[in-house]
Enzyme design. Structure first.
Site, PDB file in Angstrom:
ATOM      1  N   PHE A 158      35.816  26.950  41.765  1.00 11.61           N
ATOM      2  CA  PHE A 158      36.646  25.793  41.863  1.00 11.61           C
ATOM      3  C   PHE A 158      37.473  25.421  43.155  1.00 11.61           C
ATOM      4  CE2 PHE A 158      40.169  28.633  41.218  1.00 11.61           C
ATOM      5  CZ  PHE A 158      41.257  27.889  41.800  1.00 11.61           C
ATOM      6  N   LYS A 182      25.172  24.548  39.866  1.00  9.99           N
ATOM      7  CA  LYS A 182      26.426  24.414  38.822  1.00  9.99           C
ATOM      8  C   LYS A 182      27.588  24.487  39.493  1.00  9.99           C
ATOM      9  CE  LYS A 182      28.788  26.847  36.402  1.00  9.99           C
ATOM     10  NZ  LYS A 182      29.718  26.399  36.281  1.00  9.99           N
ATOM     11  N   SER A 235      34.911  34.757  41.089  1.00 12.74           N
ATOM     12  CA  SER A 235      35.928  35.995  41.075  1.00 12.74           C
ATOM     13  C   SER A 235      34.999  37.388  40.875  1.00 12.74           C
ATOM     14  CB  SER A 235      36.805  36.020  39.525  1.00 12.74           C
ATOM     15  OG  SER A 235      35.897  35.929  38.885  1.00 12.74           O
ATOM     16  N   CYS A 291      39.786  32.511  49.163  1.00  9.36           N
ATOM     17  CA  CYS A 291      39.313  34.067  49.358  1.00  9.36           C
ATOM     18  C   CYS A 291      39.590  34.567  50.510  1.00  9.36           C
ATOM     19  CB  CYS A 291      37.965  34.077  48.952  1.00  9.36           C
ATOM     20  SG  CYS A 291      36.950  33.549  50.320  1.00  9.36           S
ATOM     21  N   GLU A 402      44.488  40.174  43.004  1.00  9.78           N
ATOM     22  CA  GLU A 402      44.299  38.831  43.700  1.00  9.78           C
ATOM     23  C   GLU A 402      45.182  37.936  42.696  1.00  9.78           C
ATOM     24  OE1 GLU A 402      40.463  36.952  43.350  1.00  9.78           O
ATOM     25  OE2 GLU A 402      40.917  36.185  45.308  1.00  9.78           O
TER      26      GLU A 402
HETATM   27  P1  NAD Z   1      35.169  32.082  38.584  1.00  8.21           P
HETATM   28  O1  NAD Z   1      34.379  33.582  38.507  1.00  8.21           O
HETATM   29  O2  NAD Z   1      36.159  32.091  37.300  1.00  8.21           O
HETATM   30  O3  NAD Z   1      34.126  31.059  38.443  1.00  8.21           O
HETATM   31  C1  NAD Z   1      33.130  31.061  39.355  1.00  8.21           C
HETATM   32  C2  NAD Z   1      31.880  30.114  38.837  1.00  8.21           C
HETATM   33  O4  NAD Z   1      31.345  31.217  37.686  1.00  8.21           O
HETATM   34  C3  NAD Z   1      32.432  29.035  38.005  1.00  8.21           C
HETATM   35  O5  NAD Z   1      31.185  28.089  38.417  1.00  8.21           O
HETATM   36  C4  NAD Z   1      32.395  29.189  36.471  1.00  8.21           C
HETATM   37  O6  NAD Z   1      31.895  28.222  35.867  1.00  8.21           O
HETATM   38  C5  NAD Z   1      31.344  30.423  36.327  1.00  8.21           C
HETATM   39  N1  NAD Z   1      31.884  31.262  35.420  1.00  8.21           N
HETATM   40  C6  NAD Z   1      33.292  31.972  35.192  1.00  8.21           C
HETATM   41  N2  NAD Z   1      33.195  32.772  34.198  1.00  8.21           N
HETATM   42  C7  NAD Z   1      32.008  33.132  33.784  1.00  8.21           C
HETATM   43  C8  NAD Z   1      31.490  34.050  32.968  1.00  8.21           C
HETATM   44  N3  NAD Z   1      32.073  34.802  32.118  1.00  8.21           N
HETATM   45  N4  NAD Z   1      30.056  34.079  32.951  1.00  8.21           N
HETATM   46  C9  NAD Z   1      29.522  33.314  33.617  1.00  8.21           C
HETATM   47  N5  NAD Z   1      29.802  32.242  34.499  1.00  8.21           N
HETATM   48  C10 NAD Z   1      31.117  32.250  34.493  1.00  8.21           C
HETATM   49  O7  NAD Z   1      36.006  31.718  39.674  1.00  8.21           O
HETATM   50  P2  NAD Z   1      36.828  30.689  40.109  1.00  8.21           P
HETATM   51  O8  NAD Z   1      38.279  30.825  39.556  1.00  8.21           O
HETATM   52  O9  NAD Z   1      36.184  29.462  39.967  1.00  8.21           O
HETATM   53  O10 NAD Z   1      37.089  30.840  41.810  1.00  8.21           O
HETATM   54  C11 NAD Z   1      37.962  31.626  42.355  1.00  8.21           C
HETATM   55  C12 NAD Z   1      37.538  33.099  42.902  1.00  8.21           C
HETATM   56  O11 NAD Z   1      36.254  32.698  43.659  1.00  8.21           O
HETATM   57  C13 NAD Z   1      38.565  34.090  43.520  1.00  8.21           C
HETATM   58  O12 NAD Z   1      38.375  35.250  43.109  1.00  8.21           O
HETATM   59  C14 NAD Z   1      38.117  33.659  44.871  1.00  8.21           C
HETATM   60  O13 NAD Z   1      38.538  34.803  45.798  1.00  8.21           O
HETATM   61  C15 NAD Z   1      36.718  33.778  44.810  1.00  8.21           C
HETATM   62  N6  NAD Z   1      35.909  33.086  46.102  1.00  8.21           N
HETATM   63  C16 NAD Z   1      35.494  33.707  46.967  1.00  8.21           C
HETATM   64  C17 NAD Z   1      34.846  33.332  48.027  1.00  8.21           C
HETATM   65  C18 NAD Z   1      34.155  34.198  48.847  1.00  8.21           C
HETATM   66  O14 NAD Z   1      33.451  33.785  49.691  1.00  8.21           O
HETATM   67  N7  NAD Z   1      34.368  35.581  48.757  1.00  8.21           N
HETATM   68  C19 NAD Z   1      34.981  32.055  48.453  1.00  8.21           C
HETATM   69  C20 NAD Z   1      35.544  31.301  47.404  1.00  8.21           C
HETATM   70  C21 NAD Z   1      36.362  31.869  46.324  1.00  8.21           C
END
Ligand code: NAD
Length: 502
Positions: A158, A182, A235, A291, A402
């Site tokens: 997000f 997605k 995450s 991140c 985090e």
């Molecule tokens: P998230 O893991 O909750 O969701 C990421 C994606 O996975 C979304 O599209 C979501 O719909 C899907 N998803 C969520 N839970 C799932 C599950 N149990 N099974 C399958 N799919 C699932 O992450 P978020 O809250 O959207 O984003 C924040 C996180 O992303 C933070 O931890 C941040 O550090 C990380 N991030 C990392 C980078 C990088 O390059 N390392 C860049 C941006 C964000």
């Protein structure tokens, strides 16, 4: 300053884009709420298993034609897309602010970074070139070619609703693959706008599909035998335990860029004023939902006595708190605003829980973001102000986990060695920064620190599109990274041909 005009006037009904058609989903529908105003700006579907299957099937069917389209012709589509993104730059940036909450300047920065990936991918005829060598044995030549694999799934988080899909999709498509993307269901509008423009740019049906939703869509991608690889950003628990694990089981290529807990080191010779300016962007930019955000600031007393370190620490923390207290908070479409809300109420509650945990575990709250002053008449649903904790031991929950919000922890280390050890004691390895005038310290830091993205006098160590976005330890799972040349390698299979003519 006036609030900029909102490009979305009434709630949009979002559809999937499959095989060149905008199709309504049969799944449930979820509201997308502007976190600053509380208004519903869109309704997004939580798509079904059948819908993801249809999208993969469309991508698979489009692949034979698309892979035979000459690289230069594929690049031309991306050139047109780049032009359309530029034409719609301001509208896209305002949509980001509306759906995510970040300030308009942050959104414009994100739009620029995202477009740069499209620009880099237009260089595909050179980026995708192979290698050859004559006479590897008498009269025998050998060469290596790069070929696309088929269909890739892209799953984005997000916090950068426009840019992150573009870390992957342009390279996948430029190399001749087809994608199913997605976006996060929390802010799906930018990716929808990009695909509208991709259609206008002449990218053929089936090449770039968009399916909105959550876990069902992700599982559908992970289990689908026709998906060759997955690009995930999100995450660590999801990236490691769901995505990486399942891709291993199903034999898919995978890039899983995950969570972070980043450290910034301030050395005794740092330029404090400029360091603080960089720290404000790094700790509080994007409301800490980045991140690459720094979360733990370590004041390092290399070469100082204990008392000198205490004085230096107080100087740094005092300057940090003073700068953080001046940050103006409100609706990101107001150009006077420097920090927007968190993405939603749940994320605010999570940050508040961490603040309470910090207090409970004995950290000293030097600046309390729970008491937040907001510019304008807005509901106080998602806002948290800059927060600063002092005297935070490394093993405290707030120092380890985090938080993904505007919370900064102040710490001390007697030496650079000790500070690097502190970084290494944390399970993440996404980014780290050092602020110093010393080339020796900077080199030592960049050489030894186990993090994928290093900043020297830079708070947000974000690689440009032609460098890979790296990560180590619990911040990255996979082999190759997204963006630039590494993305090209990820999206292609190398084939070696040895030939002899009789
Ligand atoms: P998230 O893991 O909750 O969701 C990421 C994606 O996975 C979304 O599209 C979501 O719909 C899907 N998803 C969520 N839970 C799932 C599950 N149990 N099974 C399958 N799919 C699932 O992450 P978020 O809250 O959207 O984003 C924040 C996180 O992303 C933070 O931890 C941040 O550090 C990380 N991030 C990392 C980078 C990088 O390059 N390392 C860049 C941006 C964000």
């Amino acid at each position: 300053m006036a609030v900029l005009q909102e490009p979305i006037k009434e709630a949009l009904e979002i559809k999937n884009y499959i095989d060149g058609e905008w199709v309504a989903s049969q799944g449930e529908v979820k509201d997308v709420v502007n976190p600053a105003t509380g208004k519903v700006i869109a309704r997004v579907p939580i798509s079904t298993k059948d819908e993801i299957d249809e999208a993969v099937e469309a991508a698979k069917e489009a692949f034979p034609y698309w892979r035979r389209t000459p690289p230069l012709a594929r690049a031309r589509c991306l050139f047109r897309l780049k032009g359309l993104l530029e034409e719609n730059f301001e509208e896209i940036s305002r949509i980001q602010t509306m759906e995510h909450g970040k300030t308009i300047d942050e959104s414009r920065g994100e739009t620029r970074r995202g477009i740069e990936n499209v620009e880099v991918a237009t260089g595909i005829p050179s980026l995708m070139m192979g290698q050859n060598l004559e006479d590897i044995a008498a009269g025998i030549d050998e060469y290596l070619i790069r070929q696309p694999l088929g269909v890739f799934g892209i799953i984005s988080p997000f916090n950068f609703p426009f840019m992150i899909g573009l870390w992957f999709a342009p390279y996948a498509i430029a190399t001749g693959n087809c994608v199913v993307l997605k976006p996060s269901s929390e802010d799906p509008l930018c990716q929808t706008r990009i695909v509208e423009l991709a259609e206008e740019a002449g990218i053929p049906p089936g090449v770039w599909n968009l399916v909105h939703g959550g876990r069902t869509v992700v599982s559908g991608m992970l289990d689908h035998p026709d998906i060759k690889g997955i690009c995930f950003v999100g995450s660590t628990p999801v990236g490691r335990d769901v995505i990486y694990k399942r891709c291993g089981e199903t034999g898919k290529r995978v890039i899983a860029q995950c969570g972070a807990k980043n450290f910034a080191l301030v050395m005794p010779d740092a330029d404090i004023e400029r360091t603080m300016a960089a720290c404000m962007t790094s700790f509080y930019g994007n409301t800490g939902q980045r991140c690459l955000a720094n979360a733990n600031l370590v004041v390092v007393g290399e070469g100082l006595s204990g008392q000198e370190l205490d004085e230096f620490y107080e100087k740094v923390v005092g300057a940090f708190v003073a700068a953080a207290s001046r940050i103006s908070i409100g609706y990101g479409l107001n150009e006077a605003v420097q920090m927007g809300p968190l993405r939603d109420k749940g994320k605010k509650e999570r940050v508040l829980r961490y603040i309470e945990k910090g207090i409970e575990e004995g950290a000293r709250l030097r600046l309390d973001g729970r008491e937040v002053e907001i510019i304008g008449d807005l509901p106080d649903t998602c806002f948290v102000g800059p927060t600063v904790f002092e005297d935070v031991p490394l093993d405290m929950t707030i120092a380890q986990e985090e938080i993904f919000g505007p919370v900064a922890n102040m710490m001390k280390a007697g030496s650079l060695d000790e500070a690097i050890e502190m970084i290494h004691s944390n399970p993440f390895g996404n980014a780290a920064s050092i602020f110093t005038a010393s080339g020796k310290w900077a080199r030592e830091f960049q050489y030894r620190t186990e993090c994928g993205n290093i900043g020297v006098n830079i708070g947000v160590a974000a690689p440009m599109a032609f460098f890979p976005f790296s990560g180590m330890k619990d911040s990255f799972f996979g082999t190759l990274h997204g963006q630039g040349q590494e993305a090209v390698r990820f999206f292609t299979e190398s084939k070696v041909v040895i030939q002899r003519w009789f």
